[in-house]
Write a protein that holds these residues in place. Structure first.
Motif, mmCIF file in Angstrom:
data_model
loop_
_atom_site.group_PDB
_atom_site.id
_atom_site.type_symbol
_atom_site.label_atom_id
_atom_site.label_comp_id
_atom_site.label_asym_id
_atom_site.label_seq_id
_atom_site.Cartn_x
_atom_site.Cartn_y
_atom_site.Cartn_z
ATOM 1 N N ALA A 85 35.158 45.646 37.288
ATOM 2 C CA ALA A 85 34.903 47.048 37.619
ATOM 3 C C ALA A 85 36.163 47.711 38.159
ATOM 4 C CB ALA A 85 33.776 47.161 38.637
ATOM 5 N N LEU A 86 36.913 46.963 38.961
ATOM 6 C CA LEU A 86 38.164 47.494 39.506
ATOM 7 C C LEU A 86 39.165 47.780 38.383
ATOM 8 C CD1 LEU A 86 39.475 48.097 42.283
ATOM 9 C CD2 LEU A 86 40.442 45.799 42.185
ATOM 10 N N LYS A 87 39.271 46.866 37.463
ATOM 11 C CA LYS A 87 40.189 47.027 36.333
ATOM 12 C C LYS A 87 39.785 48.234 35.479
ATOM 13 C CE LYS A 87 42.578 43.991 33.227
ATOM 14 N NZ LYS A 87 42.619 42.645 32.658
ATOM 15 N N LYS A 88 38.490 48.366 35.247
ATOM 16 C CA LYS A 88 37.984 49.491 34.457
ATOM 17 C C LYS A 88 38.338 50.817 35.134
ATOM 18 C CE LYS A 88 33.742 51.415 32.543
ATOM 19 N NZ LYS A 88 32.296 51.310 32.446
ATOM 20 N N LYS A 89 38.123 50.893 36.447
ATOM 21 C CA LYS A 89 38.429 52.115 37.199
ATOM 22 C C LYS A 89 39.930 52.387 37.192
ATOM 23 C CE LYS A 89 37.055 55.536 39.807
ATOM 24 N NZ LYS A 89 36.146 56.567 39.378
ATOM 25 N N PHE A 90 40.734 51.338 37.304
ATOM 26 C CA PHE A 90 42.189 51.483 37.254
ATOM 27 C C PHE A 90 42.620 52.115 35.934
ATOM 28 C CE2 PHE A 90 46.204 49.586 35.716
ATOM 29 C CZ PHE A 90 47.085 50.201 36.603
ATOM 30 N N TYR A 91 42.123 51.595 34.825
ATOM 31 C CA TYR A 91 42.503 52.141 33.525
ATOM 32 C C TYR A 91 41.994 53.574 33.342
ATOM 33 C CZ TYR A 91 44.431 47.694 32.020
ATOM 34 O OH TYR A 91 45.202 46.568 31.915
ATOM 35 N N GLU A 92 40.809 53.832 33.831
ATOM 36 C CA GLU A 92 40.250 55.184 33.763
ATOM 37 C C GLU A 92 41.157 56.174 34.515
ATOM 38 O OE1 GLU A 92 36.606 57.251 36.084
ATOM 39 O OE2 GLU A 92 36.074 55.463 34.914
ATOM 40 N N LEU A 93 41.566 55.805 35.711
ATOM 41 C CA LEU A 93 42.432 56.683 36.508
ATOM 42 C C LEU A 93 43.855 56.723 35.958
ATOM 43 C CD1 LEU A 93 41.157 55.856 40.109
ATOM 44 C CD2 LEU A 93 40.672 57.882 38.722
ATOM 45 N N SER A 94 44.297 55.637 35.346
ATOM 46 C CA SER A 94 45.625 55.629 34.723
ATOM 47 C C SER A 94 45.707 56.654 33.602
ATOM 48 C CB SER A 94 45.948 54.235 34.158
ATOM 49 O OG SER A 94 46.127 53.311 35.189
ATOM 50 N N LYS A 95 44.640 56.740 32.834
ATOM 51 C CA LYS A 95 44.596 57.740 31.756
ATOM 52 C C LYS A 95 44.504 59.145 32.335
ATOM 53 C CE LYS A 95 42.364 54.607 28.521
ATOM 54 N NZ LYS A 95 41.113 54.241 27.857
#
Length: 174
Positions: free
Chosen positions: A19-29
């Motif tokens: 979930a943390l990784k998913k949120k990281f990529y979401e915010l990175s975009k």
């Protein structure tokens, strides 16, 4: 804004990595500076700061040791250069290990000392796991009590790390 708030997750010593990784990529975009090249300087700077915050938050929250230190710092239990008051019995045990380490003259003795240090570390990690497992389900008072105990283990781990570094140095000499 602290890292947990930034990711919209509860403060916890254990986090769901996927979930943390998913949120990281979401915010990175969302905060990728290239998408804001046409914006004014102030907006570009804001996005750059958010992108940097995202990267730092992810680095800290994905690493259990850094996450623990971060939580303890958030609550004023750990600070740079702090000199914690560790229990005298712990300090005496560590002093004894250090003395034995200084006198060690063969690999067998070094092995016994290493095993003892690893047993100390294992005990601390076990206690830490017990303290952190149910952290998010506790009320604020119980969380504070746990954080104080976790900070004690944190400082013991730091002390033990120095001994492990000495072990590595002595092992290289034998």
């Amino acid at each position: 804004m602290n890292y947990f708030e930034f990711y919209g997750i509860a403060e916890s010593f254990t986090v769901e990595q996927a979930a943390l990784k998913k949120k990281f990529y979401e915010l990175s975009k969302l905060y990728h500076p290239d998408f804001y090249a046409g914006e004014d300087e102030a907006r570009q700077q804001e996005i750059l700061e958010l992108s940097t915050l995202n990267n730092k938050a992810y680095q800290v929250l994905t690493d259990p040791a850094r996450r623990m230190e971060y939580i303890l710092k958030l609550h004023g239990l750990v600070s740079e250069g702090a000199k914690p008051q560790l229990p005298s019995d712990f300090l005496m045990e560590m002093m004894e290990i250090n003395e034995r380490l200084m006198e060690a003259d063969d690999a067998a003795e070094l092995g016994r000392i290493t095993a003892e240090v690893l047993a100390f570390e294992s005990d601390m990690n076990e206690k830490l796991t017990g303290l952190t497992n149910d952290y998010t389900e506790l009320d604020h008072t119980a969380q504070q009590e746990k954080r104080i105990k976790i900070a004690d283990i944190y400082y013991r781990q730091k002390y033990l790390l120095r001994i492990k570094e000495s072990l590595d140095t002595f092992a290289a000499r034998l």
